[in-house]
Design an enzyme around this catalytic site. Sequence first.
Site, PDB file in Angstrom:
ATOM      1  N   GLU A 140       0.789  -1.223   0.000  1.00 30.52           N
ATOM      2  CA  GLU A 140       0.000   0.000   0.000  1.00 30.52           C
ATOM      3  C   GLU A 140       0.827   1.281   0.000  1.00 30.52           C
ATOM      4  O   GLU A 140       0.324   2.349  -0.330  1.00 30.52           O
ATOM      5  CB  GLU A 140      -0.971   0.021   1.180  1.00 30.52           C
ATOM      6  N   ALA A 141       2.107   1.191   0.349  1.00 28.95           N
ATOM      7  CA  ALA A 141       2.950   2.395   0.304  1.00 28.95           C
ATOM      8  C   ALA A 141       3.189   2.862  -1.129  1.00 28.95           C
ATOM      9  O   ALA A 141       3.623   3.993  -1.350  1.00 28.95           O
ATOM     10  CB  ALA A 141       4.282   2.123   0.998  1.00 28.95           C
TER      11      ALA A 141
END
Length: 253
Positions: free
Chosen positions: A50-51
């Site tokens: 998700e980064a």
Amino acid sequence: MPYTAPELMTVNAARLLRNSDKVFVGVGLPNLACNLARRTHAPDLLMIYEAGVIGARPKRLPLSIGDPTLVSGATAVCSMYDIFTLYLQRGNVDVGVLGGAQIDRFGNINATVIGEYSHPITRLPGSGGSMEIAAWASRFYIITPHQKRRFPERVDFRTSAGFLDGRAEREAKCLRGNGPQAVVTDLGILEPDENGELVLTALHPGISVEQVRANTGWELKISNYIRVTSPPGEEELQILREELDPQGIYLKG
């Protein structure tokens, strides 16, 4: 070979992943399960963090979703906004692998508070990206130890949507994903029935139905056919212990 409960859960979660799956990955056991699957039966599995990392191939155990090791060798790096809007919400993610402090009979996840929200007994880390993953990934799996306090009939707070109060309600809310397809615990595997209620479908070696029922906070339904999972293999354990988590940060239990 002897194995720990975390190793047992990780191996069984990895076996659920398919080659060429595009998987939204977190840290901890979900991360280990995805990396194990890619090193064994699913070499074309694509991991998304998700980064903003796509096609991650971490050389060592990442300790957070922002760990720099995720970037080295990755297919692409973009913003967190792009990951959620252009990939997840657009329908380009096949699988999410999640954990949680509480899982209820319809696969709803609580990672926010234990007790009342306004006066909690314990405040937990919260959603992160799990709410979005549970809503929009085509399917998701849950990994968690099987304890009665973790499996109440109804979670104290709905952080991430399973089937809400039944499969029809999830469909009525127009959530694109198909919801939780399996809950992998250290006792067995639960899968949803036609109404979205979790049913015991598999036991791990040496575990009885009575043990699972005793550690579940509702009258658990039992499948007409209960299979017994295969124990972790030597190759799977070797990869976990020597390549993925040699310090036993997540696997020692």
